[in-house]
Design a protein around this motif. Structure first.
Motif, mmCIF file in Angstrom:
data_model
loop_
_atom_site.group_PDB
_atom_site.id
_atom_site.type_symbol
_atom_site.label_atom_id
_atom_site.label_comp_id
_atom_site.label_asym_id
_atom_site.label_seq_id
_atom_site.Cartn_x
_atom_site.Cartn_y
_atom_site.Cartn_z
ATOM 1 N N CYS A 43 23.714 45.031 23.313
ATOM 2 C CA CYS A 43 22.875 44.264 24.250
ATOM 3 C C CYS A 43 23.324 42.812 24.347
ATOM 4 N N GLY A 44 23.615 42.192 23.197
ATOM 5 C CA GLY A 44 24.018 40.786 23.186
ATOM 6 C C GLY A 44 25.325 40.552 23.910
ATOM 7 N N ASN A 45 26.303 41.416 23.657
ATOM 8 C CA ASN A 45 27.607 41.234 24.301
ATOM 9 C C ASN A 45 27.576 41.608 25.774
ATOM 10 N N LEU A 46 26.777 42.615 26.132
ATOM 11 C CA LEU A 46 26.614 42.941 27.554
ATOM 12 C C LEU A 46 25.925 41.800 28.296
ATOM 13 N N LEU A 47 24.979 41.136 27.624
ATOM 14 C CA LEU A 47 24.303 39.984 28.223
ATOM 15 C C LEU A 47 25.293 38.866 28.505
ATOM 16 N N ILE A 48 26.182 38.591 27.529
ATOM 17 C CA ILE A 48 27.201 37.548 27.723
ATOM 18 C C ILE A 48 28.102 37.898 28.902
ATOM 19 N N ILE A 49 28.575 39.147 28.963
ATOM 20 C CA ILE A 49 29.466 39.576 30.043
ATOM 21 C C ILE A 49 28.770 39.458 31.395
ATOM 22 N N THR A 50 27.517 39.877 31.455
ATOM 23 C CA THR A 50 26.755 39.826 32.709
ATOM 24 C C THR A 50 26.522 38.393 33.160
ATOM 25 N N LEU A 51 26.118 37.525 32.229
ATOM 26 C CA LEU A 51 25.851 36.126 32.574
ATOM 27 C C LEU A 51 27.114 35.423 33.055
ATOM 28 N N VAL A 52 28.230 35.646 32.361
ATOM 29 C CA VAL A 52 29.487 34.994 32.760
ATOM 30 C C VAL A 52 29.941 35.491 34.130
ATOM 31 N N SER A 53 29.678 36.762 34.429
ATOM 32 C CA SER A 53 30.102 37.338 35.710
ATOM 33 C C SER A 53 29.249 36.874 36.875
ATOM 34 N N THR A 54 27.953 36.644 36.621
ATOM 35 C CA THR A 54 27.019 36.367 37.722
ATOM 36 C C THR A 54 26.614 34.898 37.868
ATOM 37 N N SER A 55 26.769 34.100 36.812
ATOM 38 C CA SER A 55 26.315 32.700 36.859
ATOM 39 C C SER A 55 27.484 31.766 37.186
ATOM 40 N N LYS A 56 27.344 31.010 38.260
ATOM 41 C CA LYS A 56 28.436 30.130 38.701
ATOM 42 C C LYS A 56 28.750 29.028 37.698
ATOM 43 N N ASN A 57 27.699 28.535 37.000
ATOM 44 C CA ASN A 57 27.940 27.452 36.049
ATOM 45 C C ASN A 57 28.696 27.925 34.803
ATOM 46 N N LEU A 58 28.865 29.261 34.657
ATOM 47 C CA LEU A 58 29.631 29.801 33.531
ATOM 48 C C LEU A 58 31.022 30.264 33.955
ATOM 49 N N HIS A 59 31.395 29.975 35.192
ATOM 50 C CA HIS A 59 32.730 30.342 35.665
ATOM 51 C C HIS A 59 33.752 29.291 35.224
ATOM 52 N N THR A 60 33.902 29.164 33.926
ATOM 53 C CA THR A 60 34.845 28.219 33.333
ATOM 54 C C THR A 60 35.762 28.988 32.390
ATOM 55 N N PRO A 61 36.937 28.420 32.054
ATOM 56 C CA PRO A 61 37.866 29.109 31.147
ATOM 57 C C PRO A 61 37.223 29.502 29.821
ATOM 58 N N MET A 62 36.449 28.595 29.221
ATOM 59 C CA MET A 62 35.871 28.882 27.918
ATOM 60 C C MET A 62 34.975 30.116 27.960
ATOM 61 N N TYR A 63 34.090 30.192 28.951
ATOM 62 C CA TYR A 63 33.166 31.318 29.029
ATOM 63 C C TYR A 63 33.868 32.596 29.480
ATOM 64 N N PHE A 64 34.943 32.451 30.249
ATOM 65 C CA PHE A 64 35.738 33.627 30.612
ATOM 66 C C PHE A 64 36.327 34.262 29.356
ATOM 67 N N PHE A 65 36.859 33.422 28.463
ATOM 68 C CA PHE A 65 37.418 33.943 27.213
ATOM 69 C C PHE A 65 36.321 34.507 26.303
ATOM 70 N N VAL A 66 35.145 33.893 26.320
ATOM 71 C CA VAL A 66 34.021 34.407 25.535
ATOM 72 C C VAL A 66 33.630 35.805 26.030
ATOM 73 N N SER A 67 33.658 36.025 27.347
ATOM 74 C CA SER A 67 33.335 37.350 27.894
ATOM 75 C C SER A 67 34.387 38.376 27.489
ATOM 76 N N GLN A 68 35.651 37.956 27.416
ATOM 77 C CA GLN A 68 36.711 38.859 26.953
ATOM 78 C C GLN A 68 36.501 39.224 25.483
ATOM 79 N N LEU A 69 36.054 38.247 24.702
ATOM 80 C CA LEU A 69 35.733 38.499 23.296
ATOM 81 C C LEU A 69 34.589 39.504 23.177
#
Length: 313
Positions: A43-69
Motif C-alpha cells: 500500500c505504501g509503495n503503491l501510494l508513492i507511485i500513484t502520487l508521483v504519477s498524478t501530482s504535478k508538484n512531484l514531477h521532479t527527478p528526485m520523486y521520479f527516482f523514489v517511484s522507481q525505488l
C-alpha cells in the motif's frame, strides 16, 4: 530424506526451506506481523507511485527516482514474503530446483537495481546542492528516464550471470536450506560441485554492483557536506541537508544490512542472526522506505491532501 514435516525429498531437484523454526504461537505471531508489514509495504509503495504519477508538484527527478525505488521494493517483497508466510503456516516447505533459482534471481535483480538507483539518486542530490544553477539542464526528464532504464537493464542482466552458473552446478543431500528463501550463502552450503567459480563471479560482480556504487555515494556526500558547510546561514544549511537526509537514511540501512550479510559477516554468525539481518533488507526495508520519504516531507503531504480533497469533491 525426511523433512521436519515428515515429507520425503529424495531427488537433488527439490529442496526444503526451513524458515523460522519455533513454537506454533511464535510462528503465528510472526505470520501476523509479516502479513501486516507486507500489506503496508504494498500500500505504501503503491501510494508513492500513484502520487508521483498524478501530482504535478512531484514531477521532479528526485520523486521520479523514489517511484522507481518503490517499484523495486514491490518486486522484492512479492518475491519473498508470500512464500515466507506459507513457510510459517506449514513449519517449512519444499521448493523445486527451478523455483529456487527463479526466486533467487527475482530477489537479487531488484537488489542489484537498487544499488545502481541509490547511486544515481546520490548524484541527483549532488547536482542539486553543489551545482543548483545547472540542475534543471542536467537532470532533464529524458536524462532521468535513461538513467532509470539503464539501472533496470544492468541490474537484471548482471545477476543473471551468477544465477546461470549456480543453476548448472550439482547439489547433494541433505537438501535442506536453513533460510526462509533461496539465497546465495545457504545454497553454497549444499553444493556438491566446487564453488570456486561461483565465489569468483560473486566477487567480480560485487565490484561494479557494490563497491563502485558505494565509493560514488561516499564521494557525492563528501562534496555535499562541504557545499552545505559553505552555506552562510544556519537555515540554508538545514534546508539543504533536509533535501538529502531521506536518501542518506535509506542508503545507510540498505548498505549496512547488505555488507553485514554478504561482504563482512561476523565470525561464528548463527543462521538465526543471518535470517534476522535478511529480514531487515528484504521485508522491513521496503516497508520503511516510503515512510522515510513521506515523513516530514511537505510535498508528499500536500499531494496526499490534494488527492483526498479531489476524491471528496
Amino acid at each position: 530424506m525426511e523433512t521436519p514435516n515428515g515429507n520425503n525429498l529424495t531427488t537433488a531437484t527439490e529442496f526444503f526451506l526451513i524458515g523460522f523454526q519455533g513454537s506454533q504461537w511464535l510462528r503465528i505471531f510472526l505470520f501476523c506481523l509479516l502479513l501486516v508489514v507486507f500489506c503496508g509495504t504494498i500500500c505504501g509503495n503503491l501510494l508513492i507511485i500513484t502520487l508521483v504519477s498524478t501530482s504535478k508538484n512531484l514531477h521532479t527527478p528526485m520523486y521520479f527516482f523514489v517511484s522507481q525505488l518503490s517499484i523495486s521494493d514491490i518486486l522484492l517483497t512479492t518475491d519473498i514474503v508470500p512464500n515466507m508466510l506459507h513457510l510459517l503456516l506449514n513449519n517449512g516447505e519444499g521448493i523445486t530446483f527451478a523455483g529456487c533459482i527463479a526466486q533467487l534471481y527475482f530477489f537479487s535483480a531488484p537488489e542489484a537495481f537498487e544499488c545502481f538507483l541509490l547511486t544515481v539518486m546520490s548524484y541527483d542530490r549532488y547536482v542539486a546542492i553543489c551545482n543548483p544553477l545547472r540542475y534543471t539542464s542536467i537532470m532533464t526528464h529524458e536524462h532521468c528516464g535513461k538513467c532509470a532504464a539503464t539501472c533496470w537493464l544492468i541490474g537484471f542482466s548482471m545477476v543473471l550471470i551468477d544465477n546461470l552458473t549456480m543453476s548448472s552446478l550439482k547439489f547433494c543431500g541433505p537438501n535442506i536450506i536453513d533460510h526462509f528463501y533461496c539465497d546465495f550463502v545457504p545454497l553454497q552450503e549444499i553444493y556438491c560441485s566446487d564453488t570456486f567459480i561461483v565465489q569468483l563471479e560473486m566477487f567480480l560482480l560485487s565490484i561494479p554492483l557494490v563497491f563502485i556504487p558505494t565509493l560514488i555515494i561516499i564521494s557525492s556526500y563528501v562534496n555535499i557536506l562541504f557545499a552545505i558547510l559553505r552555506i552562510p546561514s544556519g537555515t540554508g544549511r538545514q534546508k539543504a541537508f533536509s533535501t538529502c537526509s531521506s536518501h542518506l537514511t535509506v542508503v545507510s540501512i540498505f548498505y549496512w544490512t547488505l555488507f553485514a550479510v554478504y561482504m563482512f559477516p561476523a565470525k561464528g554468525e548463527s543462521s538465526t542472526i543471518r535470517k534476522i539481518l535478511s529480514l531487515l533488507y528484504t521485508v522491513f526495508s521496503p516497508f520503511i522506505n516510503p515512510i522515510i520519504y513521506s515523513l516530514r516531507n511537505t510535498d508528499i503531504k500536500q499531494a496526499i491532501d490534494k488527492t483526498i480533497k479531489k476524491y471528496k469533491t
